[in-house]
Design an enzyme around this catalytic site. Structure first.
Site, PDB file in Angstrom:
ATOM      1  CG  ASP A  37      -2.116   0.846   1.049  1.00  0.00           C
ATOM      2  OD1 ASP A  37      -3.299   0.373   1.110  1.00  0.00           O
ATOM      3  OD2 ASP A  37      -1.863   2.214   1.114  1.00  0.00           O
ATOM      4  CG  ASN A  90      -8.397  -3.903  -3.235  1.00  0.00           C
ATOM      5  OD1 ASN A  90      -9.474  -3.650  -3.696  1.00  0.00           O
ATOM      6  ND2 ASN A  90      -7.958  -3.008  -2.236  1.00  0.00           N
ATOM      7  CB  SER A 145     -16.357  -0.613  -9.959  1.00  0.00           C
ATOM      8  OG  SER A 145     -17.586   0.217  -9.760  1.00  0.00           O
ATOM      9  CE1 TYR A 158     -13.304   3.517  -9.440  1.00  0.00           C
ATOM     10  CE2 TYR A 158     -15.740   3.156 -10.079  1.00  0.00           C
ATOM     11  CZ  TYR A 158     -14.526   2.913  -9.309  1.00  0.00           C
ATOM     12  OH  TYR A 158     -14.490   1.818  -8.458  1.00  0.00           O
ATOM     13  CE  LYS A 162     -12.208   0.043 -10.222  1.00  0.00           C
ATOM     14  NZ  LYS A 162     -11.072  -0.663  -9.430  1.00  0.00           N
ATOM     15  CB  THR A 193     -14.581   1.357   2.950  1.00  0.00           C
ATOM     16  OG1 THR A 193     -15.156   2.541   2.332  1.00  0.00           O
ATOM     17  CG2 THR A 193     -14.634   0.295   2.078  1.00  0.00           C
TER      18      THR A 193
HETATM   19  N1  LIG Z   1     -16.147   1.286  -1.488  1.00  0.00           N
HETATM   20  C1  LIG Z   1     -16.807   1.046  -2.631  1.00  0.00           C
HETATM   21  O1  LIG Z   1     -18.046   1.487  -2.455  1.00  0.00           O
HETATM   22  C2  LIG Z   1     -16.370   0.381  -4.216  1.00  0.00           C
HETATM   23  C3  LIG Z   1     -17.198   0.125  -4.872  1.00  0.00           C
HETATM   24  C4  LIG Z   1     -16.729  -0.514  -6.004  1.00  0.00           C
HETATM   25  C5  LIG Z   1     -15.315  -0.574  -6.457  1.00  0.00           C
HETATM   26  N2  LIG Z   1     -14.646  -0.286  -5.443  1.00  0.00           N
HETATM   27  C6  LIG Z   1     -13.145  -0.618  -5.796  1.00  0.00           C
HETATM   28  O2  LIG Z   1     -12.654  -1.428  -4.390  1.00  0.00           O
HETATM   29  C7  LIG Z   1     -11.223  -1.033  -4.469  1.00  0.00           C
HETATM   30  C8  LIG Z   1     -10.821  -0.532  -2.883  1.00  0.00           C
HETATM   31  O3  LIG Z   1     -11.708   0.560  -2.735  1.00  0.00           O
HETATM   32  P1  LIG Z   1     -11.723   0.653  -1.182  1.00  0.00           P
HETATM   33  O4  LIG Z   1     -13.130   1.499  -1.062  1.00  0.00           O
HETATM   34  O5  LIG Z   1     -11.562  -0.444  -0.302  1.00  0.00           O
HETATM   35  O6  LIG Z   1     -10.781   1.956  -0.945  1.00  0.00           O
HETATM   36  P2  LIG Z   1      -9.957   2.562   0.185  1.00  0.00           P
HETATM   37  O7  LIG Z   1      -9.796   4.013  -0.083  1.00  0.00           O
HETATM   38  O8  LIG Z   1     -10.710   2.149   1.389  1.00  0.00           O
HETATM   39  O9  LIG Z   1      -8.985   1.757   0.294  1.00  0.00           O
HETATM   40  C9  LIG Z   1      -7.761   1.933  -0.834  1.00  0.00           C
HETATM   41  C10 LIG Z   1      -6.523   1.587  -0.295  1.00  0.00           C
HETATM   42  O10 LIG Z   1      -5.809   1.522  -1.658  1.00  0.00           O
HETATM   43  C11 LIG Z   1      -4.446   2.594  -1.174  1.00  0.00           C
HETATM   44  N3  LIG Z   1      -4.049   3.297  -2.425  1.00  0.00           N
HETATM   45  C12 LIG Z   1      -4.575   4.153  -3.233  1.00  0.00           C
HETATM   46  N4  LIG Z   1      -3.545   4.558  -4.461  1.00  0.00           N
HETATM   47  C13 LIG Z   1      -2.818   3.411  -4.137  1.00  0.00           C
HETATM   48  C14 LIG Z   1      -1.644   3.271  -4.973  1.00  0.00           C
HETATM   49  N5  LIG Z   1      -1.467   4.033  -6.073  1.00  0.00           N
HETATM   50  N6  LIG Z   1      -0.739   2.514  -4.655  1.00  0.00           N
HETATM   51  C15 LIG Z   1      -0.669   1.781  -3.517  1.00  0.00           C
HETATM   52  N7  LIG Z   1      -1.812   1.863  -2.871  1.00  0.00           N
HETATM   53  C16 LIG Z   1      -2.730   2.691  -3.136  1.00  0.00           C
HETATM   54  C17 LIG Z   1      -4.884   3.413  -0.088  1.00  0.00           C
HETATM   55  O11 LIG Z   1      -3.682   4.012   0.606  1.00  0.00           O
HETATM   56  C18 LIG Z   1      -5.861   2.632   0.784  1.00  0.00           C
HETATM   57  O12 LIG Z   1      -5.212   1.918   1.464  1.00  0.00           O
HETATM   58  C19 LIG Z   1     -10.930   0.104  -5.551  1.00  0.00           C
HETATM   59  O13 LIG Z   1     -10.547  -0.590  -6.694  1.00  0.00           O
HETATM   60  C20 LIG Z   1     -12.282   0.784  -5.901  1.00  0.00           C
HETATM   61  O14 LIG Z   1     -12.338   1.148  -7.123  1.00  0.00           O
HETATM   62  C21 LIG Z   1     -14.824   0.040  -4.200  1.00  0.00           C
END
Ligand SMILES: NC(=O)c1ccc[n+]([C@@H]2O[C@H](COP(=O)([O-])OP(=O)(O)OC[C@H]3O[C@@H](n4cnc5c(N)ncnc54)[C@H](O)[C@@H]3O)[C@@H](O)[C@H]2O)c1
Length: 268
Positions: A37, A90, A145, A158, A162, A193
């Site tokens: 991360d 992820n 997503s 986005y 995806k 989250t």
């Molecule tokens: N939460 C939602 O509703 C949702 C819905 C659809 C898809 N997603 C997808 O799920 C995945 C995770 O999302 P989340 O909601 O858990 O996000 P989050 O923001 O809670 O966690 C993302 C993590 O990725 C890390 N990160 C960001 N950019 C980075 C980089 N360039 N290199 C390394 N680490 C990096 C951040 O520090 C963080 O710890 C993403 O791909 C997001 O697009 C989330």
């Protein structure tokens, strides 16, 4: 015996949210886990918590927008735990301010999201696959997503990035199935989250809830458990698929429920 005992996993973006849930569940079920991360302190803290609970994990810095950093994370995993058999790609970004409609979208933001959301999946897989081939197989899981299945008035980059993840998943599955490497994706709907909870006012959360078939919000563990299943041998005949985990949000024609509400209002 845990469900992923003996496997070695690299989870990108594992310091919080969905990635953190997947890292915890994989470790609980016996995998050795590297958490990569941007937030290296968070990654280390997550690994320390896993260790305190009897699992095995290491937290490292990873910048998923940089090829060299992704390669280093893969190499670190193999050097530390001897192999790499599960890769959870992820990391993903969204930006409601700059990722707009096609005429107004900031083009630098388009490039950034394509790079972080899609190219990181390609690169993680590119560097992990030779190790999986050596190990006799593996499982790659990507976070897509539900935005990758929809068209919308904003978030063009986005959604496109995806959708590309959904199709790249099939290409990886088609190309490396012969090596016993499976590749699947999970497509979350809105997942509460800590970041989502903080950023979305209750009124916005209610809008999402209205269109869920099940009347509650998704949790990070809903995705983490799907990732765990796809990583495990229980999913040994599943490849090239994207599993939608959205509480049925995108399943129905939303006009019908609004139409029903309208008809009911006429009878009042
Ligand atoms: N939460 C939602 O509703 C949702 C819905 C659809 C898809 N997603 C997808 O799920 C995945 C995770 O999302 P989340 O909601 O858990 O996000 P989050 O923001 O809670 O966690 C993302 C993590 O990725 C890390 N990160 C960001 N950019 C980075 C980089 N360039 N290199 C390394 N680490 C990096 C951040 O520090 C963080 O710890 C993403 O791909 C997001 O697009 C989330």
């Amino acid at each position: 015996m845990g469900r992923v005992e003996g496997k070695v996993a690299l989870v990108t973006g594992g310091a919080s949210g969905i990635g953190l849930s997947a890292a915890n569940l994989l470790a609980k079920e016996g995998a050795k886990v590297v958490i990569g991360d941007f937030n290296v302190e968070g990654a280390k803290e997550a690994a320390a918590n896993i260790k305190a609970n009897g699992g095995e994990a290491t937290g490292i810095f990873l910048d998923a927008s940089k090829e060299e950093s992704i390669k280093e994370a893969v190499d670190f995993t193999v050097n530390t735990y001897g192999t790499l058999t599960v890769l959870y790609n992820n990391v993903g970004l969204t930006n409601l301010q700059k990722d707009l409609d096609v005429v107004n979208i900031d083009l630098d933001e388009w490039d950034r999201l394509m790079n972080v959301n899609t190219k990181s999946v390609l690169l993680g897989s590119r560097y992990a696959i030779p190790h999986m081939q050596k190990a006799g197989g593996g499982s790659i899981i990507n976070t897509a997503s539900m935005a990758g299945f929809a068209g919308d008035t904003l978030r063009s980059a986005y959604g496109a990035s995806k959708a590309a993840v959904v199709n790249l998943t099939k290409y990886i599955a088609a190309q490396y199935g012969k090596d016993n490497i499976r590749c699947n994706a999970v497509a979350p709907g809105l997942i509460m989250t800590p970041a989502a909870e903080k950023n979305l006012p209750p009124a916005v959360q209610d809008i999402f809830l209205k269109y869920n078939a099940v009347k509650h919000h998704g949790k990070a563990d809903d995705i983490g458990n799907t990732v765990l299943f796809l990583a495990s041998d229980e999913a040994g005949f599943i490849t090239g698929q994207t599993i939608k985990v959205d509480g049925g949000h995108y399943m129905t024609n939303p006009s019908i429920s609004d139409f029903k509400e309208y008809m009911a209002s006429l009878q009042k």
